[in-house]
Design a protein around this motif. Sequence first.
Motif, PDB file in Angstrom:
ATOM      1  N   VAL B 387       0.834  -1.197   0.000  1.00 33.71           N
ATOM      2  CA  VAL B 387       0.000   0.000   0.000  1.00 33.71           C
ATOM      3  C   VAL B 387       0.873   1.254   0.000  1.00 33.71           C
ATOM      4  CG1 VAL B 387      -1.693   1.333   1.342  1.00 33.71           C
ATOM      5  CG2 VAL B 387      -2.016  -1.141   1.018  1.00 33.71           C
ATOM      6  N   ALA B 388       1.922   1.251   0.827  1.00 28.37           N
ATOM      7  CA  ALA B 388       2.812   2.411   0.893  1.00 28.37           C
ATOM      8  C   ALA B 388       3.558   2.592  -0.426  1.00 28.37           C
ATOM      9  CB  ALA B 388       3.806   2.232   2.051  1.00 28.37           C
ATOM     10  N   VAL B 389       3.973   1.475  -1.045  1.00 24.97           N
ATOM     11  CA  VAL B 389       4.680   1.542  -2.328  1.00 24.97           C
ATOM     12  C   VAL B 389       3.754   2.122  -3.402  1.00 24.97           C
ATOM     13  CG1 VAL B 389       5.868   0.207  -4.098  1.00 24.97           C
ATOM     14  CG2 VAL B 389       6.078  -0.459  -1.691  1.00 24.97           C
ATOM     15  N   ALA B 390       2.529   1.623  -3.436  1.00 25.79           N
ATOM     16  CA  ALA B 390       1.576   2.115  -4.436  1.00 25.79           C
ATOM     17  C   ALA B 390       1.312   3.594  -4.220  1.00 25.79           C
ATOM     18  CB  ALA B 390       0.268   1.309  -4.358  1.00 25.79           C
ATOM     19  N   ALA B 391       1.235   4.007  -2.967  1.00 21.59           N
ATOM     20  CA  ALA B 391       0.982   5.416  -2.657  1.00 21.59           C
ATOM     21  C   ALA B 391       2.112   6.288  -3.202  1.00 21.59           C
ATOM     22  CB  ALA B 391       0.823   5.610  -1.150  1.00 21.59           C
ATOM     23  N   ARG B 392       3.362   5.816  -3.042  1.00 24.63           N
ATOM     24  CA  ARG B 392       4.502   6.586  -3.570  1.00 24.63           C
ATOM     25  C   ARG B 392       4.446   6.677  -5.089  1.00 24.63           C
ATOM     26  NH1 ARG B 392       7.751   3.807   0.158  1.00 24.63           N
ATOM     27  NH2 ARG B 392       8.733   2.534  -1.479  1.00 24.63           N
ATOM     28  N   ALA B 393       4.100   5.560  -5.733  1.00 20.35           N
ATOM     29  CA  ALA B 393       4.034   5.542  -7.204  1.00 20.35           C
ATOM     30  C   ALA B 393       2.954   6.508  -7.707  1.00 20.35           C
ATOM     31  CB  ALA B 393       3.749   4.125  -7.700  1.00 20.35           C
ATOM     32  N   LEU B 394       1.827   6.523  -7.041  1.00 23.76           N
ATOM     33  CA  LEU B 394       0.735   7.419  -7.452  1.00 23.76           C
ATOM     34  C   LEU B 394       1.128   8.875  -7.255  1.00 23.76           C
ATOM     35  CD1 LEU B 394      -2.287   5.410  -5.975  1.00 23.76           C
ATOM     36  CD2 LEU B 394      -1.887   5.879  -8.402  1.00 23.76           C
ATOM     37  N   GLU B 395       1.774   9.148  -6.129  1.00 21.58           N
ATOM     38  CA  GLU B 395       2.190  10.524  -5.860  1.00 21.58           C
ATOM     39  C   GLU B 395       3.230  10.977  -6.888  1.00 21.58           C
ATOM     40  OE1 GLU B 395       3.044  11.385  -1.779  1.00 21.58           O
ATOM     41  OE2 GLU B 395       3.402  13.522  -2.197  1.00 21.58           O
ATOM     42  N   ALA B 396       4.135  10.051  -7.261  1.00 22.29           N
ATOM     43  CA  ALA B 396       5.156  10.389  -8.257  1.00 22.29           C
ATOM     44  C   ALA B 396       4.517  10.753  -9.597  1.00 22.29           C
ATOM     45  CB  ALA B 396       6.123   9.219  -8.425  1.00 22.29           C
ATOM     46  N   ALA B 397       3.473  10.021  -9.961  1.00 25.06           N
ATOM     47  CA  ALA B 397       2.855  10.262 -11.268  1.00 25.06           C
ATOM     48  C   ALA B 397       1.920  11.460 -11.253  1.00 25.06           C
ATOM     49  CB  ALA B 397       2.094   9.013 -11.727  1.00 25.06           C
ATOM     50  N   GLY B 399       1.607  13.830  -8.610  1.00 24.42           N
ATOM     51  CA  GLY B 399       2.027  14.994  -7.825  1.00 24.42           C
ATOM     52  C   GLY B 399       1.174  15.237  -6.598  1.00 24.42           C
ATOM     53  N   LYS B 400       0.373  14.274  -6.221  1.00 16.16           N
ATOM     54  CA  LYS B 400      -0.490  14.407  -5.040  1.00 16.16           C
ATOM     55  C   LYS B 400      -0.552  13.058  -4.343  1.00 16.16           C
ATOM     56  CE  LYS B 400      -4.089  17.556  -6.762  1.00 16.16           C
ATOM     57  NZ  LYS B 400      -5.529  17.698  -6.927  1.00 16.16           N
TER      58      LYS B 400
END
Lengths: 474, 474
Positions: B387-397, B399-400
């Motif tokens: 979940v934390a990894v996916a959250a980082r990937a989404l934020e990277a793409a 910007g939020k």
Amino acid sequence: MTTETNTALAAALAHLRQNRDRHLRELDEFLRIESVSADPTKTGEVRHAAQWIMLELATIGFEQVALHETRGHPIVTAAWLHAGPDRPTVLVYCHYDVQPPDPLAEWVRPPFDPRHEDGRIYARGVGDDKGQIFIHLKAAEAWMASAGRLPVNLRIFFEGDEEVGSEAADEFIGEHPELLAADLCVVSDTGMQDDEGTPAITYGLRGIAYFEVRVSGPFQDLHSGGYGGAIANPARVLVEMLAGLQDEHGRITIPGFYDKVRPLTDADRAASAAVPFDEEEFREQTGVPQLWSGEEGYTYAERISARPTLDINGIWGGYSGEGAKTIIPAWAAAKFSARLVPDQDFHEIERLVVDHLRRIAPPEVKVDVRIIHGGAPALTPLDHPAVAVAARALEAAFGKAPVFLRSGGSIPVVAALRAHVGLSSVLVGFASPNGNFHAPNEWMPIANLSGGMEAVVHLWGELGEMTADQLGRR
Amino acid sequence: MTTETNTALAAALAHLRQNRDRHLRELDEFLRIESVSADPTKTGEVRHAAQWIMLELATIGFEQVALHETRGHPIVTAAWLHAGPDRPTVLVYCHYDVQPPDPLAEWVRPPFDPRHEDGRIYARGVGDDKGQIFIHLKAAEAWMASAGRLPVNLRIFFEGDEEVGSEAADEFIGEHPELLAADLCVVSDTGMQDDEGTPAITYGLRGIAYFEVRVSGPFQDLHSGGYGGAIANPARVLVEMLAGLQDEHGRITIPGFYDKVRPLTDADRAASAAVPFDEEEFREQTGVPQLWSGEEGYTYAERISARPTLDINGIWGGYSGEGAKTIIPAWAAAKFSARLVPDQDFHEIERLVVDHLRRIAPPEVKVDVRIIHGGAPALTPLDHPAVAVAARALEAAFGKAPVFLRSGGSIPVVAALRAHVGLSSVLVGFASPNGNFHAPNEWMPIANLSGGMEAVVHLWGELGEMTADQLGRR
């Protein structure tokens, strides 16, 4: 009956028997016309049926044969008024439009392709009501062809909007009383008591109030997962509203609905009890697992004729295809109608229903109610002099005395003729009580057609023996 | 992230940007295939969609590309397993079937003729779920084309029965665990938080139980005048039965229905309250006059995601044409479905519903209940390492940082993968929350497609930095 009348009557009856095969061919021709008044694509066919009748009337020898444009389908009138001013004038009312034939897949043969089988004719409208128009046409033809005259003055009033509520006919009655002036109206749009040749005189009719209600929610169908729980489902609101219109016994819960209902008298209840009603046979005819107990305190016979009822006629909305579509439908709709009894006023009932639906409509949806049509209930006094005459004519034709019925159905013009022209109606009908009037494979026994023609020939003979005053000219 | 990964990631992102126009043309091609799983006449089109995907997978460089026949539509699997045995293996699940497109008349342009307008693509399935399959295909293509490899071992599991209940996929999971063996399932069949680029991770799904009920009375439609009052009207019985399934607040009255519902914890309620929910915006999106207060004691957000609901999805019977048909319909039917929450068992709910309907069916009619499909609810623990990894990937793409949601929808295989293969799923979806998933004019922002592809490219990069053990290999 005078010897002269008797001789003329015998000649008219003989004419009927000699022309029977031709008559059946002509009836098939009439039944092939797809006069479905509810279907806008059939407007031309409905007019065609009116024109077919006009040609028949003119050929028989009627005068003043006329097609009247209305806001609905055409009305056909005609007259033959040479029986003498002291003879009764009778108005004959029938309708030439028919119910929609769907579901088409359930017809053994297409609805407008008549099938003769086992002594019956199957076709849309053969019982309701084109076969009965035809009975009147051929009874008149028989008198005119054999005697050159009719024993009574006869007026014709055939309409094409009965199955959609007779609103055009209702207006026509108010606007053209001169074309309908008579001492009595004879209506043939009802049935016999059974299929064993027992005739019937119908002395009561229910009125009707017919509605369409539509409950609208979101702009469009919504995903039931994403919105289910926070958006009121229009189909749920609709079923709740409809379910709430009646209690479990079918008693209508709309405030004021029963206020004007005339209680059944002991005489009414005795007349109803005197008519044979075989519960098991009624159940078998319909195929239901069990009859419905319905409104408490009334017999089955009373509930289908002398008490008001409410039925959902159709309901639709959302997904009905194969498998699953997980939506909150944008809207759902239903058609429903109440059958009314004396002295319910259909305009008042319409108001009560519309007000009630608006009052119970929840704020999360939009509720639209349309009044589709209405008609008043009617009762003919059993001691009207024409009732006894009609009973004699029926007994002469069928060899059995008629029973006296209150029908659950509605014929709006009967009340309108009473209200606007002061006319009493006697309802003498020849359809089979089991004849699938508004259903697939509508049928009528051929014996009813020939018996009906003979009964009408007798009826004109009997009435011609009376003076207009004896019949109760107003 | 290592420099090497960073360089490869940048190359993959550059590949996406360079090929954007071609990608949109290819997506249009995919969207033109009418893969409506509920429609038996579209069986060939559904298969065509599966074959289109297989060609894409093979071209990208996937191995073991296979089409599996099922009792439903085909399942497509594929794998690329050369990231190394210590790297995580990820299973990607999406579905290539789509909802039926009706009502067709309400589409601005035909549902399978994609329309690009104002930064959106309109077409059936663009959000649910073909656009999201396409995101995964192009993210994998970007890695393979730019780096010649993927950072993780990747398995593909695309099905064609999701919109009709995923029963074939459910069976497939039990029968082919070897093709699905992985450390994590990534599911893309959900949406973002809004259309301002706020991504979302969905950690809860509702289950579903879908039914069709048919109430049959007489053999055929009956004249409501002749039978009304003595024959139970199937449409009335149906609306009474349906209305009785819920109280006025939508609380379901079927005995035992709530027995297994896991009460919301304070943490659940706090998570739900933390997600922005604009009541007025929600109302405007749907066009309803007012939101539904629904089940008492819960917020709107809780009611559409964390509480069970019941919706009528369709209802039909009797006459729905123009004007009036005065019938008691021979039958009336409805489709309805319940959304379920942990720990409701859909098999048990199916039994409760069927038993209840049989128990309340009155003896005057015949009541048939069909179970159309079912699926279990699911929850992913918020502390799962992916979940934390996916959250980082989404934020990277995007910007939020993403929000964490419980969805009201259902994805039956998520629970089945947990039950049969022991797999946890992370739901990372890119559809618009307002994208008319099961309605006319389904749409997706083009920004979500490109953002989604970038997020998945990041996600494989991030996960490739972990070992399988760190991800929690079982």
